[in-house]
Write a protein that holds these residues in place. Structure first.
Motif, PDB file in Angstrom:
ATOM      1  N   HIS A  78       0.841  -1.198   0.000  1.00 22.41           N
ATOM      2  CA  HIS A  78       0.000   0.000   0.000  1.00 22.41           C
ATOM      3  C   HIS A  78       0.883   1.258   0.000  1.00 22.41           C
ATOM      4  O   HIS A  78       0.642   2.208  -0.762  1.00 22.41           O
ATOM      5  N   GLN A  79       1.900   1.261   0.843  1.00 15.37           N
ATOM      6  CA  GLN A  79       2.776   2.427   0.956  1.00 15.37           C
ATOM      7  C   GLN A  79       3.662   2.587  -0.275  1.00 15.37           C
ATOM      8  O   GLN A  79       3.871   3.692  -0.772  1.00 15.37           O
ATOM      9  N   LYS A  80       4.172   1.458  -0.781  1.00 15.24           N
ATOM     10  CA  LYS A  80       5.055   1.510  -1.953  1.00 15.24           C
ATOM     11  C   LYS A  80       4.320   2.064  -3.165  1.00 15.24           C
ATOM     12  O   LYS A  80       4.854   2.893  -3.916  1.00 15.24           O
ATOM     13  N   MET A  81       3.097   1.633  -3.371  1.00 18.36           N
ATOM     14  CA  MET A  81       2.342   2.094  -4.532  1.00 18.36           C
ATOM     15  C   MET A  81       1.878   3.533  -4.364  1.00 18.36           C
ATOM     16  O   MET A  81       1.726   4.266  -5.343  1.00 18.36           O
ATOM     17  N   ALA A  82       1.690   3.962  -3.132  1.00 18.06           N
ATOM     18  CA  ALA A  82       1.367   5.370  -2.887  1.00 18.06           C
ATOM     19  C   ALA A  82       2.565   6.239  -3.248  1.00 18.06           C
ATOM     20  O   ALA A  82       2.413   7.320  -3.860  1.00 18.06           O
ATOM     21  N   MET A  83       3.758   5.773  -2.881  1.00 15.78           N
ATOM     22  CA  MET A  83       4.976   6.513  -3.239  1.00 15.78           C
ATOM     23  C   MET A  83       5.148   6.570  -4.759  1.00 15.78           C
ATOM     24  O   MET A  83       5.589   7.579  -5.313  1.00 15.78           O
ATOM     25  N   GLN A  84       4.797   5.476  -5.428  1.00 15.46           N
ATOM     26  CA  GLN A  84       4.868   5.441  -6.893  1.00 15.46           C
ATOM     27  C   GLN A  84       3.943   6.479  -7.495  1.00 15.46           C
ATOM     28  O   GLN A  84       4.327   7.214  -8.420  1.00 15.46           O
ATOM     29  N   LEU A  85       2.736   6.583  -6.961  1.00 19.13           N
ATOM     30  CA  LEU A  85       1.781   7.573  -7.449  1.00 19.13           C
ATOM     31  C   LEU A  85       2.281   8.995  -7.203  1.00 19.13           C
ATOM     32  O   LEU A  85       2.120   9.879  -8.058  1.00 19.13           O
ATOM     33  N   VAL A 184      -5.735  -1.782  -4.278  1.00 15.99           N
ATOM     34  CA  VAL A 184      -4.388  -2.359  -4.368  1.00 15.99           C
ATOM     35  C   VAL A 184      -4.430  -3.864  -4.112  1.00 15.99           C
ATOM     36  O   VAL A 184      -3.811  -4.652  -4.832  1.00 15.99           O
ATOM     37  N   ASP A 185      -5.177  -4.274  -3.099  1.00 13.42           N
ATOM     38  CA  ASP A 185      -5.257  -5.702  -2.777  1.00 13.42           C
ATOM     39  C   ASP A 185      -5.885  -6.498  -3.914  1.00 13.42           C
ATOM     40  O   ASP A 185      -5.467  -7.624  -4.204  1.00 13.42           O
ATOM     41  N   ASP A 186      -6.912  -5.942  -4.554  1.00 11.11           N
ATOM     42  CA  ASP A 186      -7.526  -6.633  -5.685  1.00 11.11           C
ATOM     43  C   ASP A 186      -6.534  -6.786  -6.838  1.00 11.11           C
ATOM     44  O   ASP A 186      -6.593  -7.761  -7.598  1.00 11.11           O
ATOM     45  N   MET A 187      -5.615  -5.835  -6.953  1.00 16.42           N
ATOM     46  CA  MET A 187      -4.556  -5.941  -7.960  1.00 16.42           C
ATOM     47  C   MET A 187      -3.588  -7.058  -7.630  1.00 16.42           C
ATOM     48  O   MET A 187      -3.350  -7.958  -8.443  1.00 16.42           O
ATOM     49  N   ILE A 188      -3.029  -7.010  -6.433  1.00 16.88           N
ATOM     50  CA  ILE A 188      -1.954  -7.955  -6.102  1.00 16.88           C
ATOM     51  C   ILE A 188      -2.486  -9.375  -5.900  1.00 16.88           C
ATOM     52  O   ILE A 188      -1.729 -10.343  -5.987  1.00 16.88           O
ATOM     53  N   ARG A 211      -6.673   1.919  -9.577  1.00 18.17           N
ATOM     54  CA  ARG A 211      -6.003   0.933 -10.427  1.00 18.17           C
ATOM     55  C   ARG A 211      -5.579   1.537 -11.763  1.00 18.17           C
ATOM     56  O   ARG A 211      -4.490   1.240 -12.282  1.00 18.17           O
ATOM     57  N   LYS A 212      -6.416   2.389 -12.333  1.00 17.88           N
ATOM     58  CA  LYS A 212      -6.036   3.054 -13.590  1.00 17.88           C
ATOM     59  C   LYS A 212      -4.810   3.943 -13.390  1.00 17.88           C
ATOM     60  O   LYS A 212      -3.907   4.006 -14.231  1.00 17.88           O
ATOM     61  N   SER A 213      -4.767   4.617 -12.248  1.00 16.60           N
ATOM     62  CA  SER A 213      -3.629   5.494 -11.943  1.00 16.60           C
ATOM     63  C   SER A 213      -2.342   4.693 -11.792  1.00 16.60           C
ATOM     64  O   SER A 213      -1.249   5.196 -12.051  1.00 16.60           O
ATOM     65  N   LEU A 214      -2.491   3.437 -11.381  1.00 14.54           N
ATOM     66  CA  LEU A 214      -1.337   2.547 -11.240  1.00 14.54           C
ATOM     67  C   LEU A 214      -1.089   1.742 -12.509  1.00 14.54           C
ATOM     68  O   LEU A 214      -0.322   0.766 -12.505  1.00 14.54           O
ATOM     69  N   SER A 215      -1.755   2.146 -13.604  1.00 12.12           N
ATOM     70  CA  SER A 215      -1.597   1.509 -14.914  1.00 12.12           C
ATOM     71  C   SER A 215      -1.980   0.034 -14.909  1.00 12.12           C
ATOM     72  O   SER A 215      -1.421  -0.783 -15.647  1.00 12.12           O
ATOM     73  N   TYR A 216      -2.924  -0.310 -14.073  1.00  9.31           N
ATOM     74  CA  TYR A 216      -3.428  -1.686 -14.018  1.00  9.31           C
ATOM     75  C   TYR A 216      -4.686  -1.734 -14.872  1.00  9.31           C
ATOM     76  O   TYR A 216      -5.689  -1.089 -14.556  1.00  9.31           O
ATOM     77  N   ASP A 217      -4.641  -2.494 -15.936  1.00  7.91           N
ATOM     78  CA  ASP A 217      -5.745  -2.447 -16.889  1.00  7.91           C
ATOM     79  C   ASP A 217      -6.557  -3.734 -16.967  1.00  7.91           C
ATOM     80  O   ASP A 217      -7.421  -3.871 -17.845  1.00  7.91           O
TER      81      ASP A 217
END
Length: 423
Positions: A78-85, A184-188, A211-217
């Motif tokens: 959760h924290q890592k992907m927030a930093m990515q955003l 995020v959990d639904d992604m991973i 998910r779109k912001s994280l480029s998860y399509d």
């Protein structure tokens, strides 16, 4: 992969169980795994032991799953992907305190509009952010295009950017918020289908936006089940404690809002014919009387020995006796209470005190009789009592009730226990 995501902050209710059951059925139909994801990120609200209780209840209902996980275990993701955003300028640090946010909410209220963050901190420079020592939350930037999705039950939805918000994804303590953590959990976890209550429908666009912001399509199918009135107030554990069979509860839950080929069925049978896209979209009501009817039929269908063991005994005859009592009762608790009173000591019988004492002593001293008529004849000859003076006290001594008409059917099932019953 499907997921059932219960909260350990309270007892599992009927709405929760319904979501679990439908996730289980669809996972079997799609031949996909089912993950139980305990949503425990709000640590201050967790009730100790509720996560274990949830898993135990799922086991009672024979809802098997691929794995069980706690949402808090994914905190680093959760924290890592927030930093990515944040690095991609898709999220930003927000230093606005409660006072400022309360002012914005009050302004929106006066204007008759929904609260919307004004985006003040989104414009702060990197230098300003680095030089600010105040605690901050992390907000995701607003969507720049409409969010569209199709709910397999509810239909098509289109949420415009103006209807959304720069919502918080990490709190001050850097724990994730609900929508962000779920996304995020639904992604991973590679979730393919999300089945949940319609009260979560409003959060769907936010989760898709994350998910779109994280480029998860990857496309995720959604099914939001319509509400069952008063179901949130009914604890699954309390129903079990009151003597409802898990199979009966599950049967009734699937029966609600569905056109089923028959009224009484198992979850395994439901897997063969249920179509989740055809469940009623009307608001439903939980009918306790109907559940009792269903439960009675499930109890009546049990093997006699199994029912006897459920009632705390181990004799097929007592299982059969339990089924006779189903004429008046509908739960394990009620039938067991009635069966226990048969074996409980009876001290007197109002209106027939003298007859009660003499008949009870006579029954205690009587030899074994295969047939009920022979016992009645013996007691009548020994005591001299006839008709009501014999029938009512004898019925009470043997069954703890004065309905003599049922004794002929009951006696063959208790004849081996007469000494214990008439103690």
């Amino acid at each position: 992969m499907l997921r059932f995501a219960p909260s350990p902050t309270r007892s599992m209710n009927i709405s929760d169980l319904r979501v679990a059951i439908y996730n289980y059925i669809v996972s079997k139909q799609k031949n996909e795994g089912l993950t139980v994801r305990i949503e425990d990120i709000e640590k201050d609200k967790i009730v100790e032991g509720k996560d274990k209780e949830i898993l135990e209840l799922l086991s009672l209902f024979s809802i098997d799953y691929s794995r069980a996980a706690h949402q808090s275990d994914s905190l680093k993701y959760h924290q890592k992907m927030a930093m990515q955003l944040m690095a991609q300028k898709k999220a930003f640090a927000c230093f606005c305190g409660d006072v400022k946010l309360d002012e914005l909410k009050e302004e929106a209220k006066k204007a008759g509009k929904p609260f919307k963050y004004d985006g003040f901190c989104e414009t702060l420079s990197d230098e300003t952010v680095l030089n600010t020592n105040a605690p901050f939350t992390v907000r995701i930037k607003e969507a720049n295009a409409s969010i569209r999705f199709t709910d397999l039950l509810q239909g098509d939805f289109k949420i415009k950017p103006l209807e959304m918000n720069s919502f918080i994804i990490l709190n001050h303590d850097k724990t994730p918020t609900y929508d962000y953590a779920c996304a995020v959990d639904d992604m991973i976890m590679d979730i393919s289908t999300v089945i949940r209550d319609e009260k979560h429908l409003d959060s769907t666009a936010n989760q898709i936006h994350v998910r779109k912001s994280l480029s998860y399509d990857k496309k995720i199918d959604y099914v939001h089940l319509t509400t069952i009135d008063n179901a949130d107030e009914i604890s699954v554990k309390s129903l079990i404690e009151e003597g409802f069979l898990p199979s009966a509860i599950a049967n009734y839950i699937v029966l609600l809002g569905n056109k089923t080929p028959k009224e009484i069925f198992s979850l395994e049978e439901a897997i063969e014919w249920l179509d989740i896209t055809k469940i009623s979209k009307e608001t439903l009501s939980f009918d306790m009387d109907k559940l009792k009817q269903i439960n009675k039929k499930h109890l009546a269908a049990l093997d006699d020995m199994r029912l006897s063991k459920i009632l705390g005994y181990a004799d097929t005859d007592l299982g059969k006796l339990g089924k006779i009592f189903l004429e008046d009762f509908s739960t394990i608790k009620e039938v067991k209470t009635k069966l226990d009173t048969v074996f409980a000591q009876k001290v007197t019988y109002e209106g027939y005190e003298k007859e009660f004492v003499e008949i009870k002593l006579c029954v205690q001293d009587a030899p074994f009789f295969e047939n009920f008529e022979d016992l009645v004849k013996y007691v009548s000859e020994k005591t001299g009592f006839k008709d009501e003076s014999l029938q009512k006290p004898l019925s009470f001594i043997l069954t703890a009730q004065d309905d003599y008409s049922k004794l002929e059917n009951i006696y063959p099932l208790i004849k081996n226990y007469i000494g214990e019953i008439a103690k």
